[in-house]
Motif scaffolding. Structure first.
Motif, PDB file in Angstrom:
ATOM      1  N   TRP A 203       0.849  -1.189   0.000  1.00 12.55           N
ATOM      2  CA  TRP A 203       0.000   0.000   0.000  1.00 12.55           C
ATOM      3  C   TRP A 203       0.882   1.236   0.000  1.00 12.55           C
ATOM      4  O   TRP A 203       1.555   1.529   1.001  1.00 12.55           O
ATOM      5  CB  TRP A 203      -0.902   0.019   1.231  1.00 12.55           C
ATOM      6  N   GLY A 204       0.908   1.961  -1.129  1.00 18.51           N
ATOM      7  CA  GLY A 204       1.485   3.288  -1.131  1.00 18.51           C
ATOM      8  C   GLY A 204       0.559   4.261  -0.431  1.00 18.51           C
ATOM      9  O   GLY A 204      -0.579   3.932  -0.092  1.00 18.51           O
ATOM     10  N   HIS A 205       1.026   5.508  -0.242  1.00 17.97           N
ATOM     11  CA  HIS A 205       0.252   6.458   0.554  1.00 17.97           C
ATOM     12  C   HIS A 205       0.499   7.870   0.062  1.00 17.97           C
ATOM     13  O   HIS A 205       1.644   8.274  -0.176  1.00 17.97           O
ATOM     14  CB  HIS A 205       0.665   6.344   2.024  1.00 17.97           C
ATOM     15  N   ALA A 206      -0.577   8.621  -0.119  1.00 16.14           N
ATOM     16  CA  ALA A 206      -0.501  10.044  -0.454  1.00 16.14           C
ATOM     17  C   ALA A 206      -1.598  10.773   0.302  1.00 16.14           C
ATOM     18  O   ALA A 206      -2.626  10.181   0.659  1.00 16.14           O
ATOM     19  CB  ALA A 206      -0.648  10.260  -1.954  1.00 16.14           C
ATOM     20  N   THR A 207      -1.388  12.068   0.536  1.00 12.29           N
ATOM     21  CA  THR A 207      -2.385  12.875   1.238  1.00 12.29           C
ATOM     22  C   THR A 207      -2.591  14.191   0.519  1.00 12.29           C
ATOM     23  O   THR A 207      -1.740  14.665  -0.243  1.00 12.29           O
ATOM     24  CB  THR A 207      -1.959  13.166   2.692  1.00 12.29           C
ATOM     25  N   SER A 208      -3.766  14.801   0.803  1.00 18.97           N
ATOM     26  CA  SER A 208      -4.121  16.074   0.194  1.00 18.97           C
ATOM     27  C   SER A 208      -5.101  16.789   1.106  1.00 18.97           C
ATOM     28  O   SER A 208      -5.832  16.162   1.875  1.00 18.97           O
ATOM     29  CB  SER A 208      -4.772  15.843  -1.180  1.00 18.97           C
ATOM     30  N   THR A 209      -5.129  18.103   1.005  1.00 22.42           N
ATOM     31  CA  THR A 209      -6.169  18.878   1.688  1.00 22.42           C
ATOM     32  C   THR A 209      -7.168  19.471   0.706  1.00 22.42           C
ATOM     33  O   THR A 209      -8.193  20.017   1.132  1.00 22.42           O
ATOM     34  CB  THR A 209      -5.546  20.014   2.517  1.00 22.42           C
ATOM     35  N   ASP A 210      -6.882  19.381  -0.601  1.00 27.21           N
ATOM     36  CA  ASP A 210      -7.778  19.977  -1.598  1.00 27.21           C
ATOM     37  C   ASP A 210      -8.224  18.998  -2.675  1.00 27.21           C
ATOM     38  O   ASP A 210      -8.934  19.383  -3.607  1.00 27.21           O
ATOM     39  CB  ASP A 210      -7.126  21.205  -2.237  1.00 27.21           C
ATOM     40  N   LEU A 211      -7.789  17.732  -2.607  1.00 30.04           N
ATOM     41  CA  LEU A 211      -8.160  16.673  -3.559  1.00 30.04           C
ATOM     42  C   LEU A 211      -7.536  16.855  -4.937  1.00 30.04           C
ATOM     43  O   LEU A 211      -7.851  16.096  -5.862  1.00 30.04           O
ATOM     44  CB  LEU A 211      -9.687  16.566  -3.696  1.00 30.04           C
ATOM     45  N   VAL A 212      -6.652  17.811  -5.086  1.00 24.90           N
ATOM     46  CA  VAL A 212      -6.001  18.075  -6.370  1.00 24.90           C
ATOM     47  C   VAL A 212      -4.485  17.973  -6.247  1.00 24.90           C
ATOM     48  O   VAL A 212      -3.819  17.380  -7.101  1.00 24.90           O
ATOM     49  CB  VAL A 212      -6.406  19.464  -6.914  1.00 24.90           C
ATOM     50  N   THR A 213      -3.936  18.547  -5.188  1.00 26.55           N
ATOM     51  CA  THR A 213      -2.491  18.532  -4.952  1.00 26.55           C
ATOM     52  C   THR A 213      -2.183  17.445  -3.931  1.00 26.55           C
ATOM     53  O   THR A 213      -2.639  17.512  -2.787  1.00 26.55           O
ATOM     54  CB  THR A 213      -2.006  19.892  -4.422  1.00 26.55           C
TER      55      THR A 213
END
Length: 472
Positions: free
Chosen positions: A67-77
């Protein structure tokens, strides 16, 4: 998760190495320098959107899954982090979901803590004590998703099956409710429903399927409610991905509308047709698969992400060192169409500030007798063109990528794919076209139909013009 895809074609890696940076999207998430496929563990928690994903951390083709992992606060960046749940010699970490256990039903959290719990498929390898078995396991995080610990007594649900996978878990009901898991018995084309009060012990409740598109195996189910417009009612949406046998060929994502009582899903509409076009699809393009939704999105929004590729040629696409992208995040709602049927409409979440993403909004004639082509190009005759054609008589919109740059890296890639015109006033059709690196998403009449396609132009697609379509 997914079946083992075909091996890369000879020479695929040298072709990928020749790719240019303009193919990497901006708003469609890509792994930094490795392979990705299905979105996993979509969750909003403490103001942050978490996107986990199937990741081969060892290369740019399908392989041992973590499982890779990424996060965002705006769903674009999106910001990519270290691998969240790594594979081991005994276990590949296949698809699943994540929840915030705010009631501490599993008992993982201490005072003042909230445990995030990932529910994933353990795909046991030949080095394990149960080779070939797929079972459901847990990992948990006590630091808002930064680090993860496998549950000591995994797996928590093991039926002895080699094709039991892709658990989507959510809470049903209020404080006296329970956890629901929908997973698949993939080769049986069945969605299986389980319930639990603690995430650790699961009881079988019901099954759904086979139904509608069943030419391929079923994968990556999701189940969620949407409001019925103009009423206080809700309908439940059951999403099931299929590979192969989708409406455009290869991989795709279908859906059913119906009711759910906490244990059993009942579809409103079941038809006996074997034609894929007679069923309901989240996307009519070649490159939209394994779509699932975020748990706990703010304001009750239902937000989804799909994998923007197709198992027919996913290992061969000409990018390097990364391979594959996610779709844009889409917000879903129900719309009642002119024929009286409820359908799912999808709206993309787009960048709010100027970026390299190009968005075209236009009205195109589509009355009977109208045939119009929307042509996207780089402005250079050698750069490639993408053609979107609307046919007012056939009531279709087609997308032709056969002349858009690199198309010969796999025989299944060149395609002309069609979606129905099912909304609008009949005289014109509204198109929203999003061009972002190697991904094009077309939203028809407010997202009542969508087409998502990978394209690999030799230069960026920057210009658009309309022209009458050639006579039949």
């Amino acid at each position: 998760m997914n079946p083992t895809p075909t091996a890369p074609a000879p020479g695929a890696e040298p072709l990928a190495a020749a790719a240019t940076p303009h193919l990497r999207p901006v708003a469609h998430f890509t792994a930094r320098d490795t392979w990705l496929n299905d979105p996993n563990g979509l969750l909003h928690h403490a103001g942050v959107y978490h996107l986990f994903f199937q990741n081969n951390r060892e290369g740019s083709t399908w392989g041992p899954m973590s499982w890779g992992h990424a996060t965002s606060t705006d769903l674009v960046t999106w910001s990519e982090h270290e691998v969240a749940i790594p594979n081991t010699p005994e276990e590949n970490v296949f698809s699943g979901s994540a929840v915030a256990d705010v009631r501490n039903t599993a008992g993982f959290a201490g005072p003042g803590q909230t445990a995030l719990v990932a529910v994933y498929t353990s795909a046991y390898t030949s080095a394990s004590s149960r080779p070939g078995i797929q079972a459901q396991s847990l990992a948990y995080s006590l630091d808002d998703g930064r680090s993860w610990t496998r549950y000591a007594d995994n797996p928590v649900l093991d039926t002895g099956s080699s094709d039991f996978r892709d658990p989507k878990v959510f809470w049903y009901g209020g404080d006296d409710g329970h956890w629901v898991m929908v997973a698949v018995q993939a080769v049986d084309r069945q969605v299986v429903v389980y319930s639990s009060t603690d995430l650790l012990h699961w009881a079988p409740e019901s099954t759904f399927g086979p139904a509608h598109a069943v030419e391929g195996i079923w994968e990556c189910p999701d189940l969620f409610p949407l409001a019925v417009p103009g009423t206080d009612d809700t309908k439940w949406v059951l999403v099931v991905s299929l590979n192969p046998g989708a409406v455009a060929g290869g991989s795709g994502t279908q859906y059913f509308l119906g009711d759910f009582d906490g244990s059993t899903f009942t579809a409103d509409r079941l038809c006996d047709s074997t034609e894929p076009a007679d069923h309901d699809w989240l996307d009519y393009g070649r490159d939209y698969y394994a779509a699932v939704s975020f748990n706990d999105a703010p304001d009750g929004r239902r937000l989804t992400i799909g994998w923007a590729s197709n198992w027919d040629y996913a290992n061969d696409t000409p990018t390097h060192p990364w391979r594959s992208a996610m779709s844009l995040v889409r917000e879903l709602r129900l719309v009642r169409c002119p024929d009286g049927r409820l359908r799912v409409a999808q709206h993309p979440v787009l960048p709010q500030a100027p970026s390299a993403v190009r968005v075209f909004d236009l009205e195109v004639p589509s009355a009977p007798g109208d045939r119009t082509e929307v042509v996207l190009s780089s402005g250079d005759p050698d750069g490639g063109t993408l053609t979107i054609a609307l046919d007012g008589d056939e009531r279709t919109v087609t997308l032709d990528r056969t002349r858009c740059g690199a198309v010969d890296f796999h025989p299944a890639f060149p395609s002309v794919d069609a979606a129905p015109l099912i909304g609008g006033d009949g005289a014109t059709t509204h198109l929203t076209i999003v061009v972002d690196g190697c991904i094009v998403e077309v939203y028809v009449d407010g997202g009542l139909a969508t087409l998502t396609q990978q394209v690999f132009p030799h230069q960026p697609l920057t210009t658009l013009h309309l022209e009458p379509s050639p006579a039949r």
